[in-house]
Scaffold this active site. Sequence first.
Site, PDB file in Angstrom:
ATOM      1  N   SER A  27      42.310  21.733  27.383  1.00 57.37           N
ATOM      2  CA  SER A  27      40.894  22.463  27.100  1.00 57.37           C
ATOM      3  C   SER A  27      39.844  22.086  28.309  1.00 57.37           C
ATOM      4  O   SER A  27      39.270  22.732  28.988  1.00 57.37           O
ATOM      5  CB  SER A  27      40.567  22.598  25.797  1.00 57.37           C
ATOM      6  OG  SER A  27      39.465  23.248  25.673  1.00 57.37           O
ATOM      7  N   GLN A  28      39.452  20.664  27.893  1.00 56.41           N
ATOM      8  CA  GLN A  28      38.233  20.500  28.931  1.00 56.41           C
ATOM      9  C   GLN A  28      38.830  19.893  30.372  1.00 56.41           C
ATOM     10  O   GLN A  28      38.288  20.376  31.218  1.00 56.41           O
ATOM     11  CB  GLN A  28      37.907  18.873  27.934  1.00 56.41           C
ATOM     12  CG  GLN A  28      37.100  19.082  26.821  1.00 56.41           C
ATOM     13  CD  GLN A  28      35.821  19.761  27.245  1.00 56.41           C
ATOM     14  OE1 GLN A  28      35.002  19.284  28.324  1.00 56.41           O
ATOM     15  NE2 GLN A  28      35.589  20.420  26.494  1.00 56.41           N
ATOM     16  N   SER A  53      51.881  20.782  31.852  1.00 56.86           N
ATOM     17  CA  SER A  53      50.603  21.200  32.666  1.00 56.86           C
ATOM     18  C   SER A  53      50.391  21.328  34.119  1.00 56.86           C
ATOM     19  O   SER A  53      49.644  21.947  34.787  1.00 56.86           O
ATOM     20  CB  SER A  53      49.449  20.416  32.167  1.00 56.86           C
ATOM     21  OG  SER A  53      49.171  20.612  30.649  1.00 56.86           O
ATOM     22  N   ASP A  83      42.364  11.513  22.534  1.00 52.17           N
ATOM     23  CA  ASP A  83      41.582  10.253  22.140  1.00 52.17           C
ATOM     24  C   ASP A  83      43.084   9.446  21.716  1.00 52.17           C
ATOM     25  O   ASP A  83      42.950   8.068  22.190  1.00 52.17           O
ATOM     26  CB  ASP A  83      40.921  10.448  20.678  1.00 52.17           C
ATOM     27  CG  ASP A  83      39.568  11.076  21.072  1.00 52.17           C
ATOM     28  OD1 ASP A  83      39.175  10.994  22.406  1.00 52.17           O
ATOM     29  OD2 ASP A  83      38.706  11.199  20.152  1.00 52.17           O
ATOM     30  N   GLN A  86      44.467   7.875  24.821  1.00 50.49           N
ATOM     31  CA  GLN A  86      43.848   7.230  26.031  1.00 50.49           C
ATOM     32  C   GLN A  86      44.060   5.791  26.129  1.00 50.49           C
ATOM     33  O   GLN A  86      44.175   5.196  27.112  1.00 50.49           O
ATOM     34  CB  GLN A  86      42.389   7.508  25.770  1.00 50.49           C
ATOM     35  CG  GLN A  86      42.060   8.844  25.975  1.00 50.49           C
ATOM     36  CD  GLN A  86      40.496   8.978  25.949  1.00 50.49           C
ATOM     37  OE1 GLN A  86      39.569   8.292  25.910  1.00 50.49           O
ATOM     38  NE2 GLN A  86      40.245  10.470  25.853  1.00 50.49           N
ATOM     39  N   HIS A 108      34.141  11.771  25.413  1.00 48.39           N
ATOM     40  CA  HIS A 108      33.810  11.261  23.870  1.00 48.39           C
ATOM     41  C   HIS A 108      33.895   9.693  23.952  1.00 48.39           C
ATOM     42  O   HIS A 108      34.731   9.173  24.652  1.00 48.39           O
ATOM     43  CB  HIS A 108      34.805  12.043  23.258  1.00 48.39           C
ATOM     44  CG  HIS A 108      34.654  11.412  21.753  1.00 48.39           C
ATOM     45  ND1 HIS A 108      33.465  11.541  21.042  1.00 48.39           N
ATOM     46  CD2 HIS A 108      35.594  11.350  20.733  1.00 48.39           C
ATOM     47  CE1 HIS A 108      33.592  11.070  19.884  1.00 48.39           C
ATOM     48  NE2 HIS A 108      35.114  11.017  19.631  1.00 48.39           N
ATOM     49  N   GLY A 134      36.621  24.057  26.421  1.00 47.29           N
ATOM     50  CA  GLY A 134      36.752  24.408  27.731  1.00 47.29           C
ATOM     51  C   GLY A 134      36.612  25.512  28.398  1.00 47.29           C
ATOM     52  O   GLY A 134      36.296  25.877  29.280  1.00 47.29           O
ATOM     53  N   ASP A 191      29.092  12.837  16.468  1.00 44.15           N
ATOM     54  CA  ASP A 191      30.225  13.745  16.864  1.00 44.15           C
ATOM     55  C   ASP A 191      31.315  13.868  15.518  1.00 44.15           C
ATOM     56  O   ASP A 191      31.602  14.963  14.997  1.00 44.15           O
ATOM     57  CB  ASP A 191      30.993  13.416  18.123  1.00 44.15           C
ATOM     58  CG  ASP A 191      32.086  14.368  18.413  1.00 44.15           C
ATOM     59  OD1 ASP A 191      31.761  15.593  18.762  1.00 44.15           O
ATOM     60  OD2 ASP A 191      33.245  14.217  18.149  1.00 44.15           O
TER      61      ASP A 191
END
Length: 330
Positions: A27-28, A53, A83, A86, A108, A134, A191
């Site tokens: 999305s982002q 992707s 997250d 990562q 984030h 996104g 957040d």
Amino acid sequence: MAKVYYESDADLELLRGKKIAVVGYGSQGHAHALNLRDNGCDVVVGLYEGSRSADQARKDGLEVTNTDRAAGQSDIIMILAPDQYQRDIFERDIKPNLSDGKTVMVAHGFNLLYRQISPPPNVDVSMIAPKSPGHIMREQFEMGNGVPALVAVHQDATGRALDTALAYGKGVGSARAGILETTIKEETETDNFGEQAVLCGGVSALVTMAFETLVKAGYQPELAYFECLHELKLIVDLFYKGGLSMMRYSVSDTAEFGDYYAGPRVIDEHVRASMQKLLDDIQDGTFARTWILENVAGTPTLQAMRARGAEHQIEKVGAELRSMMPWLGK
């Protein structure tokens, strides 16, 4: 008041001659990569071998390579994978490819705040966090607009970390709307709290409990769905456009009176105390430890709760009703 930066405060020329790696194309990731590309930046998308992707990114006209190669050839590395992945990506593919003066970026601050990612001291570390999904970020960019974003500098090795971050924010279009300065700590804690207390946890629980209350009282589940879930979008759209005051102006007097009359009875001081406990758990690291350990264990609790939620009556009724609404699309 927060300090806000706009296009006149950011210099896109700082990105000229630099390679930008966008790690992830969800999305982002797709919005960042395409917006930067369309603003004349040199972008490469970093993905793991076999990523589904990759074909889409190539079809969109972007250069695609493995994450370690992307990190090795890039001056700026924006990490946009989920997250929970990562840390492994950073340790395996990014950290070995960092050298003096490079920039590591996130959207984030969770992994930086809780030290799941610990970049070496010779690189800049910053955040640009667009406050939008996104696809909306991309749509607004293509219309000549932008979505607001947050900026934070976690580590300034070069003395230019903020300038580079703002240039990146301009590259993705957010400087058109405004980039608010914050810290990694403030962004992460607010957040997480917003998601838990309101946007995801609070709203989901409120909707589900209201639905269950009506059904238990003998009302048709279909009507309960419409009143407690379906129409929520209409109200949130009013919030989005003009705040609480626009919503109260737009609804009937009966609904507005019900807002003042019943709202504090549903969301009472007990809820306030529960929200404070959520915030305490976020601030002292309890939530972070719980989520990190959940991922180490293979997310068994998440999977169980996800499966239980999917079987709830509200989902089955909703699926049937949404089939009557072709305008929603897939």
